[in-house]
Scaffold this active site. Structure first.
Site, PDB file in Angstrom:
ATOM      1  N   HIS A  11      42.228  34.831  36.237  1.00 43.75           N
ATOM      2  CA  HIS A  11      40.548  34.541  36.039  1.00 43.75           C
ATOM      3  C   HIS A  11      40.359  34.453  34.549  1.00 43.75           C
ATOM      4  O   HIS A  11      40.780  35.213  33.734  1.00 43.75           O
ATOM      5  CB  HIS A  11      39.891  35.998  36.494  1.00 43.75           C
ATOM      6  N   HIS A  57      44.740  33.366  50.965  1.00 42.29           N
ATOM      7  CA  HIS A  57      43.901  34.234  50.107  1.00 42.29           C
ATOM      8  C   HIS A  57      43.857  35.622  50.441  1.00 42.29           C
ATOM      9  O   HIS A  57      43.465  36.475  49.554  1.00 42.29           O
ATOM     10  CB  HIS A  57      42.302  33.408  50.064  1.00 42.29           C
ATOM     11  N   ARG A  82      46.115  36.895  48.485  1.00 41.57           N
ATOM     12  CA  ARG A  82      45.891  37.077  47.068  1.00 41.57           C
ATOM     13  C   ARG A  82      44.954  38.509  46.720  1.00 41.57           C
ATOM     14  O   ARG A  82      45.094  38.910  45.702  1.00 41.57           O
ATOM     15  CB  ARG A  82      45.123  35.938  46.529  1.00 41.57           C
ATOM     16  N   TYR A 101      37.214  42.990  42.763  1.00 44.04           N
ATOM     17  CA  TYR A 101      38.308  43.911  43.608  1.00 44.04           C
ATOM     18  C   TYR A 101      38.121  45.576  43.361  1.00 44.04           C
ATOM     19  O   TYR A 101      38.722  46.145  44.193  1.00 44.04           O
ATOM     20  CB  TYR A 101      39.657  43.580  43.096  1.00 44.04           C
ATOM     21  N   LYS A 158      43.457  26.742  37.975  1.00 45.41           N
ATOM     22  CA  LYS A 158      42.455  25.813  37.543  1.00 45.41           C
ATOM     23  C   LYS A 158      42.247  25.137  36.300  1.00 45.41           C
ATOM     24  O   LYS A 158      42.445  25.990  35.051  1.00 45.41           O
ATOM     25  CB  LYS A 158      40.887  26.518  37.918  1.00 45.41           C
ATOM     26  N   ARG A 197      47.222  31.385  44.029  1.00 46.90           N
ATOM     27  CA  ARG A 197      46.538  30.652  45.176  1.00 46.90           C
ATOM     28  C   ARG A 197      47.248  29.793  45.904  1.00 46.90           C
ATOM     29  O   ARG A 197      48.494  29.332  45.660  1.00 46.90           O
ATOM     30  CB  ARG A 197      45.350  29.826  44.130  1.00 46.90           C
TER      31      ARG A 197
END
Length: 316
Positions: free
Chosen positions: A287, A261, A264, A296, A191, A163
């Site tokens: 994730h 992005h 990514r 995806y 995150k 990211r």
């Protein structure tokens, strides 16, 4: 504490909880602060100054207000994704208040966010990704520190699927084994501060190595651990990274909508097209759930159709 300022104090307490105990990023905290300030103002207009007086109807009305335009008040309707984000902040606030005994009932528990339309990620073909990277410069004969840095950033974006915030947050010590024949690794902090180790291929290792030797010393005017530096010696920002991607994409005549992005999305899509297991891609992307990664797999349907048309005896 009076009832008129109770909600404001409770919101501050929740934001402190997110920052200290949950390790929320500055970006997440800023977004939650904006959304909860809108909620506080709405409650004040409704004559509610304390979370204990909030009912499910108040939360439902707030959700409806966000999704509805009011030209007289100068208010635009928010997109479903923005409404969902704001409602997530409100639901988290009420859940926190109930758990801590501030309120007896969670008024937002039954209020569900709108379901945003499912949009496929925009992945670029491999040749276009390479064109954008090469448009940044940073060749073997390049002496411009900024071009060497930009090339290294783009190579690392595509090599790792990082990211934007993860890339600009890298420190020099997060890299390892750049000089190994098979490539090295990088520690990315996602995150919630969760770390993951991602392999880095030879092209990205070479670009980052060239930047570290030939460019970073000229930019590091005031020291510090940051890997990618701006002209003043400070850590490069996400906005600067976006600008590097946009300018390089424009030079390569790839298109106006290329962003960090996009790299990514392309990273994930190209791995799946190449036969990577979705669980591996999930780990590489950081994730928490494989459900997030599954979007995806929809991008690769065109590739599957092409292979089927080429190989199946009854395709024509």
């Amino acid at each position: 504490m009076t009832r008129s300022d109770g909600a404001a104090v409770q919101i501050r307490g929740y934001l402190d909880h997110l920052a200290v105990e949950q390790g929320a990023s500055a970006h997440t905290l800023a977004a939650y602060r904006r959304d909860l300030e809108k909620y506080r103002l709405y409650l004040a207009e409704s004559g509610v100054g304390d979370l204990g007086a909030v009912t499910e109807s108040h939360v439902e009305e707030f959700r409806a207000r966000l999704a509805t335009a009011d030209p007289d008040a100068g208010r635009r309707a928010l997109a479903p994704s923005s409404v969902a984000r704001a409602l997530a902040a409100v639901r988290g606030l009420h859940r926190f208040a109930t758990r801590d005994g501030v309120t007896r009932v969670d008024a937002a528990a039954a209020v569900t966010p709108p379901r945003p339309p499912r949009r496929l990620p925009k992945a670029l073909p491999v040749d276009r990704i390479i064109a954008v990277i090469e448009a940044a410069g940073g060749t073997e004969v390049d002496t411009d520190p900024a071009r060497l840095r930009d090339r290294a950033m783009l190579e690392l974006l595509y090599a790792t699927g990082a990211r934007a915030a993860e890339l600009v947050g890298l420190d020099v010590d997060d890299l390892d084994g750049l000089d190994l024949p098979g490539g090295g690794t990088v520690i990315l902090r996602g995150k919630g501060g969760k770390e993951r180790v991602v392999p880095v291929g030879r092209p990205a290792c070479d670009a980052v190595g060239a930047y570290l030797v030939r460019a970073r010393p000229a930019l590091a005017v005031r020291g510090g651990p940051a890997l990618f530096l701006n002209a003043r010696g400070g850590r490069i920002t996400r906005q600067s990274l976006w600008n590097v991607v946009s300018v390089s994409a424009e030079r390569a005549a790839v298109g106006p909508d290329v962003s960090p992005h996009s790299f990514r999305h392309s990273f994930a899509t190209h791995l799946l097209d190449g036969g990577a297991d979705i669980r591996v891609v999930q780990e590489l992307l950081g994730h928490a759930s494989v459900t997030t990664t599954q979007v995806y797999t929809l991008v690769t349907v065109d590739t599957l159709r092409e292979v089927w048309a080429e190989c199946h005896p009854r395709a024509r």
